[in-house]
Scaffold this motif. Structure first.
Motif, mmCIF file in Angstrom:
data_model
loop_
_atom_site.group_PDB
_atom_site.id
_atom_site.type_symbol
_atom_site.label_atom_id
_atom_site.label_comp_id
_atom_site.label_asym_id
_atom_site.label_seq_id
_atom_site.Cartn_x
_atom_site.Cartn_y
_atom_site.Cartn_z
ATOM 1 N N UNK A 24 0.835 -1.193 0.000
ATOM 2 C CA UNK A 24 0.000 0.000 0.000
ATOM 3 C C UNK A 24 0.875 1.251 0.000
ATOM 4 N N UNK A 25 0.467 2.250 -0.803
ATOM 5 C CA UNK A 25 1.166 3.527 -0.841
ATOM 6 C C UNK A 25 0.357 4.589 -0.130
ATOM 7 N N UNK A 26 1.059 5.584 0.391
ATOM 8 C CA UNK A 26 0.418 6.696 1.063
ATOM 9 C C UNK A 26 1.454 7.709 1.489
ATOM 10 N N UNK A 27 1.043 8.618 2.357
ATOM 11 C CA UNK A 27 1.928 9.670 2.848
ATOM 12 C C UNK A 27 2.354 9.324 4.272
ATOM 13 N N UNK A 28 3.665 9.396 4.527
ATOM 14 C CA UNK A 28 4.181 9.132 5.870
ATOM 15 C C UNK A 28 3.841 10.322 6.760
ATOM 16 N N UNK A 29 2.972 10.102 7.731
ATOM 17 C CA UNK A 29 2.489 11.173 8.594
ATOM 18 C C UNK A 29 3.328 11.330 9.863
ATOM 19 N N UNK A 30 3.829 10.220 10.398
ATOM 20 C CA UNK A 30 4.607 10.280 11.634
ATOM 21 C C UNK A 30 5.365 8.991 11.828
ATOM 22 N N UNK A 31 6.457 9.098 12.571
ATOM 23 C CA UNK A 31 7.179 7.931 13.059
ATOM 24 C C UNK A 31 7.223 8.081 14.574
ATOM 25 N N UNK A 32 6.798 7.027 15.257
ATOM 26 C CA UNK A 32 6.647 7.091 16.700
ATOM 27 C C UNK A 32 7.353 5.907 17.335
ATOM 28 N N UNK A 33 8.140 6.181 18.367
ATOM 29 C CA UNK A 33 8.712 5.129 19.190
ATOM 30 C C UNK A 33 7.675 4.864 20.274
ATOM 31 N N UNK A 34 7.015 3.718 20.180
ATOM 32 C CA UNK A 34 5.824 3.480 20.990
ATOM 33 C C UNK A 34 5.988 2.263 21.888
ATOM 34 N N UNK A 35 5.534 2.403 23.121
ATOM 35 C CA UNK A 35 5.513 1.288 24.062
ATOM 36 C C UNK A 35 4.284 0.447 23.727
ATOM 37 N N UNK A 36 4.495 -0.719 23.145
ATOM 38 C CA UNK A 36 3.389 -1.557 22.689
ATOM 39 C C UNK A 36 3.044 -2.672 23.673
ATOM 40 N N UNK A 37 3.674 -2.676 24.832
ATOM 41 C CA UNK A 37 3.376 -3.726 25.805
ATOM 42 C C UNK A 37 2.061 -3.425 26.516
ATOM 43 N N UNK A 38 1.415 -4.459 26.993
ATOM 44 C CA UNK A 38 0.173 -4.287 27.734
ATOM 45 C C UNK A 38 0.386 -4.536 29.228
ATOM 46 N N UNK A 39 1.640 -4.495 29.640
ATOM 47 C CA UNK A 39 1.988 -4.763 31.029
ATOM 48 C C UNK A 39 2.727 -3.564 31.612
ATOM 49 N N UNK A 40 2.529 -3.295 32.887
ATOM 50 C CA UNK A 40 3.249 -2.212 33.557
ATOM 51 C C UNK A 40 4.644 -2.649 33.997
ATOM 52 N N UNK A 41 4.888 -3.938 34.051
ATOM 53 C CA UNK A 41 6.168 -4.434 34.546
ATOM 54 C C UNK A 41 7.201 -4.623 33.443
ATOM 55 N N UNK A 42 6.755 -4.780 32.211
ATOM 56 C CA UNK A 42 7.672 -5.016 31.098
ATOM 57 C C UNK A 42 7.326 -4.050 29.970
ATOM 58 N N UNK A 43 8.319 -3.292 29.515
ATOM 59 C CA UNK A 43 8.099 -2.365 28.419
ATOM 60 C C UNK A 43 8.699 -2.919 27.133
#
Length: 85
Positions: A24-43
């Motif tokens: 898929x093609x499109x416009x790059x809107x942002x690049x984010x370093x994101x915490x994708x964990x669902x736990x508070x103890x492990x990031x």
């Protein structure tokens, strides 16, 4: 708990790109370093690219999947092969 994301500069921001995973093609809107964990103890942090497709919807993909999209526009001169008169 720390912040869940931070913006990252990228050379292709606001440019037309292709997600090689989906094609898929499109416009790059942002690049984010994101915490994708669902736990508070492990990031678990990942750099995600947010791309806005022609439909207007944004989707994410790994930054490694983002490449510049080059339009394949051909001019009349570019289509001639020299063998035709």
């Amino acid at each position: 708990m720390s912040e869940r994301y931070e913006y990252v500069p990228h050379r292709l921001l606001r440019r037309r790109v292709r997600d090689i995973a989906s094609g898929v093609e499109g416009v790059l809107m942002a690049v984010v370093n994101e915490n994708v964990s669902d736990s508070d103890t492990y990031e678990h942090w990942m750099e995600l690219a947010y791309i806005r497709a022609a439909s207007g919807r944004e989707f994410t993909t790994a930054v490694a999947n983002v490449h510049p999209a080059y339009d394949q526009v051909q001019t009349a001169a570019g289509r001639r092969d020299g063998r035709s008169a």
